[in-house]
Enzyme design. Structure first.
Site, short mmCIF file in Angstrom:
data_model
loop_
_atom_site.label_atom_id
_atom_site.label_comp_id
_atom_site.label_asym_id
_atom_site.label_seq_id
_atom_site.Cartn_x
_atom_site.Cartn_y
_atom_site.Cartn_z
N LYS A 22 -1.80 11.14 3.12
CA LYS A 22 -1.92 9.94 2.22
C LYS A 22 -2.82 8.92 2.95
O LYS A 22 -3.71 8.19 2.33
CB LYS A 22 -0.63 9.43 1.82
CG LYS A 22 -0.46 7.99 1.26
CD LYS A 22 1.01 7.53 1.02
CE LYS A 22 1.33 6.87 2.26
NZ LYS A 22 0.81 5.35 2.21
N ASN A 23 -2.32 8.62 4.09
CA ASN A 23 -2.97 7.56 4.96
C ASN A 23 -4.71 7.80 5.22
O ASN A 23 -5.55 6.88 5.24
CB ASN A 23 -2.46 7.39 6.34
CG ASN A 23 -0.86 6.74 6.09
OD1 ASN A 23 -0.78 6.10 5.04
ND2 ASN A 23 -0.16 6.81 6.92
N ARG A 94 -0.93 -2.00 0.51
CA ARG A 94 -1.74 -2.50 1.44
C ARG A 94 -3.15 -1.90 1.73
O ARG A 94 -4.11 -2.63 2.19
CB ARG A 94 -0.88 -2.67 2.75
CG ARG A 94 0.58 -3.46 2.43
CD ARG A 94 0.97 -4.01 3.92
NE ARG A 94 0.02 -4.90 4.61
CZ ARG A 94 -0.21 -6.02 4.38
NH1 ARG A 94 0.68 -6.69 3.37
NH2 ARG A 94 -0.98 -6.79 5.30
N CYS A 118 4.32 -3.66 0.64
CA CYS A 118 5.23 -3.05 1.60
C CYS A 118 6.19 -4.13 2.27
O CYS A 118 5.76 -5.10 2.41
CB CYS A 118 4.56 -2.48 2.89
SG CYS A 118 5.36 -1.48 3.94
N ARG A 123 2.37 -7.47 8.80
CA ARG A 123 0.92 -6.92 8.71
C ARG A 123 -0.23 -7.61 8.45
O ARG A 123 -0.68 -7.42 7.51
CB ARG A 123 0.99 -5.51 7.88
CG ARG A 123 2.32 -4.71 8.26
CD ARG A 123 2.06 -3.21 7.39
NE ARG A 123 3.22 -2.46 7.59
CZ ARG A 123 3.29 -1.26 7.08
NH1 ARG A 123 2.08 -0.60 6.31
NH2 ARG A 123 4.28 -0.24 7.18
N PRO A 124 -0.50 -8.80 9.09
CA PRO A 124 -1.57 -9.55 8.77
C PRO A 124 -3.00 -8.97 8.76
O PRO A 124 -3.11 -7.69 9.42
CB PRO A 124 -1.66 -10.68 9.80
CG PRO A 124 -1.01 -10.09 11.08
CD PRO A 124 0.03 -8.86 10.75
N VAL A 125 -3.92 -9.47 8.01
CA VAL A 125 -5.30 -8.74 7.74
C VAL A 125 -6.31 -9.52 8.80
O VAL A 125 -7.41 -9.58 8.84
CB VAL A 125 -5.56 -8.87 6.70
CG1 VAL A 125 -4.86 -8.15 5.64
CG2 VAL A 125 -5.92 -10.31 5.92
N ASP A 126 -5.55 -10.54 9.85
CA ASP A 126 -6.55 -11.19 10.69
C ASP A 126 -7.59 -10.13 11.45
O ASP A 126 -8.70 -10.67 11.88
CB ASP A 126 -5.71 -12.26 11.45
CG ASP A 126 -4.75 -11.40 12.28
OD1 ASP A 126 -4.09 -10.71 12.10
OD2 ASP A 126 -4.55 -12.09 13.59
N LEU A 127 -6.99 -9.03 11.95
CA LEU A 127 -7.81 -8.30 12.77
C LEU A 127 -9.10 -7.67 11.92
O LEU A 127 -10.32 -7.59 12.28
CB LEU A 127 -7.15 -7.24 13.46
CG LEU A 127 -5.99 -7.50 14.34
CD1 LEU A 127 -5.49 -6.15 14.90
CD2 LEU A 127 -6.65 -8.64 15.31
N ASP A 309 5.74 5.78 11.61
CA ASP A 309 5.98 6.39 10.33
C ASP A 309 7.12 7.60 10.42
O ASP A 309 7.45 8.05 9.37
CB ASP A 309 4.93 6.79 9.60
CG ASP A 309 4.01 5.64 8.93
OD1 ASP A 309 4.63 4.60 8.90
OD2 ASP A 309 2.93 5.88 8.55
N ILE A 331 5.87 -1.05 16.66
CA ILE A 331 4.79 -1.00 15.82
C ILE A 331 4.82 -2.38 14.83
O ILE A 331 3.96 -3.35 14.64
CB ILE A 331 4.26 0.13 15.32
CG1 ILE A 331 4.20 1.12 16.39
CG2 ILE A 331 2.83 0.12 14.54
CD1 ILE A 331 2.96 1.04 17.26
N ARG A 401 5.24 7.44 -3.48
CA ARG A 401 4.04 6.72 -2.90
C ARG A 401 3.54 7.52 -1.74
O ARG A 401 2.30 7.63 -1.37
CB ARG A 401 4.10 5.26 -2.23
CG ARG A 401 4.58 4.12 -3.32
CD ARG A 401 4.75 2.80 -2.73
NE ARG A 401 3.54 2.73 -1.92
CZ ARG A 401 3.84 2.24 -0.42
NH1 ARG A 401 4.97 1.95 0.06
NH2 ARG A 401 2.76 2.12 0.42
#
Length: 424
Positions: A22-23, A94, A118, A123-127, A309, A331, A401
């Protein structure tokens, strides 16, 4: 909404086919946006998240055809008609943020909603944004959307030094860098098999990438990418999940398509707990070695460490292990939401921040429980396989999912499991 009912007690025997990851697939699908030629993915998993990504790509003007009962995805982005990913679709998942890099690289601009999808921490998107800024992009966050624009002449190569490992940010930056002018270096990059799989797909499309699978990836930008056909890597999380099933319930299961190299740290840990693993050309065969499962301590880490996971599923195993186990989640915060549900089944678990202490009990007992996220839902099903009596797992839409045909796969090896409507 549906529930899954499991009656525990019997050993499992037989084979379980492991699907494509999936990932990996959710990352490979946006790669079609980088080229005006077709990209075909084989060994695709048949999951609700794949349908969501399909909707997102189609909303941008891409064409997605599902062939061979959904195992093959044939995609084309020759006629993109937009660069805006709306909240109504992005909020469901996400991984939707992964269209940002390809759109920015090929279209020169993108407007993408901040994602949802999720319950596990921030889980920020700043990176992701830090990486695009290093390639010269102008970014503006307003009204819940990322507005991104490449400089005139397109993205430019740069050095991206991630302050901590992020799989998603590495994937997004890697895709964007393929069409950037000059050389891009990704430092402290994620090393997961899904990253290697993405790099191999992009290489098949004509990208110049080296260092995938290490912490430093170098990308020499090219003017355009062409079409390709790529096989999605085996889903190591589904693999690990089903490897745990015969350890929880007893018996012997062969996970076809499985490879130890995808899960070396996990394999070593379950062997320490009392598993026996045999690798053949067909896959991995798992059973208990001699005696009961023993307590082990687990610490989640980026690849090649123990996968976050698989933490929930491992906890389900350790609930009936001999002794006391300590699980440290390093994590994601807030990833022990399955613990109270396992306690409802008779487990002894204490959670303090990012640490859970599990003291094994002789037997779990069936109970009505509620899934809170994807991996939590399957951990409850694993626990139910060995519990006395009947367990009813609610809110199993989370399960759809990430696991295809879970009832068929487990019933195929002897589990007493069925899916029913909530109001039955």
């Amino acid at each position: 909404m549906d529930s899954i009912i499991v009656t525990g007690g019997g050993p499992l025997r037989g084979t379980i086919p492991i699907a494509g990851a999936k990932n990996a697939c959710l990352t490979l699908m946006p790669a079609t946006l980088l080229s005006d030629e077709p990209l075909t993915l084989t060994n695709a998993p048949r999951l609700s998240d794949i349908r969501t990504m399909t909707q997102l790509l189609e909303s941008l003007g891409a064409e997605v055809a599902k062939l061979s009962d959904g195992l093959v995805l044939s995609m084309s982005s020759h006629a993109l008609n937009g660069a805006r990913a709306d909240y109504d679709i992005v909020r469901k998942m996400r991984a939707s943020i992964l269209v940002l890099g390809p759109l920015l690289a090929r279209q020169g601009q993108a407007v993408v909603s901040l994602p949802g999808g999720c319950a596990i921490g921030a889980r920020p998107v700043d990176l992701h944004l830090k990486a695009f800024e290093a390639m010269g992009a102008e970014l503006d966050l307003r009204d819940g959307y990322v507005h991104a624009k490449a400089p005139s002449g397109g993205l430019k190569g740069g050095v991206v030094d991630f302050p901590f490992v992020s799989v998603g940010a590495t994937e997004n930056a890697l895709m964007a860098a393929t069409l950037a002018k000059g050389t891009t270096v990704l430092k402290n990059a994620a090393q997961e098999p899904e990253i290697v799989d993405l790099a191999q797909c992009l290489q098949a499309m004509g990208a110049q990438i080296s260092g995938e699978g290490t912490d430093t990836i170098e990308v020499q930008g090219v003017d355009r990418l062409h079409g390709a056909t790529h096989r999605v890597v085996t889903d190591r999380i589904e693999l690990g999940t089903y490897m745990l099933a015969p350890l929880v319930a007893g018996g012997e299961v062969t996970c076809t398509g499985g490879k130890r190299s995808l899960l070396e740290a996990f394999c070593a840990k379950i062997e320490a707990a009392g598993a026996e693993i045999v690798e053949t050309d067909a896959g991995l065969t798992v059973r208990r070695a001699n005696g009961p499962i023993r307590a082990v301590d687990v610490e989640t880490e980026p690849f090649p460490g123990f996968p976050t996971d698989l933490q929930a599923q491992m906890m389900a195993l350790l609930c009936t292990a001999e002794g006391t186990s300590v699980l440290e989640e390093k994590i994601f915060e807030n990833r022990f939401m399955h613990a109270p549900e396992l306690v409802r089944m008779g487990a002894t678990i204490e959670v303090h921040g990012g640490t859970a202490t599990v003291t094994g009990v002789p037997k779990l007992k069936g109970a009505p429980v509620m899934a809170t996220d994807l991996r939590a839902s399957v951990s409850l099903i694993l626990a139910a396989l060995a519990a006395e009596g009947e367990t009813r797992v609610g809110r199993v839409y989370h399960l759809d999912r990430g696991y295809e045909h879970v009832v068929a796969k487990l019933s195929g090896v002897g589990a007493q499991i069925e899916r029913v409507k909530e109001d039955d």
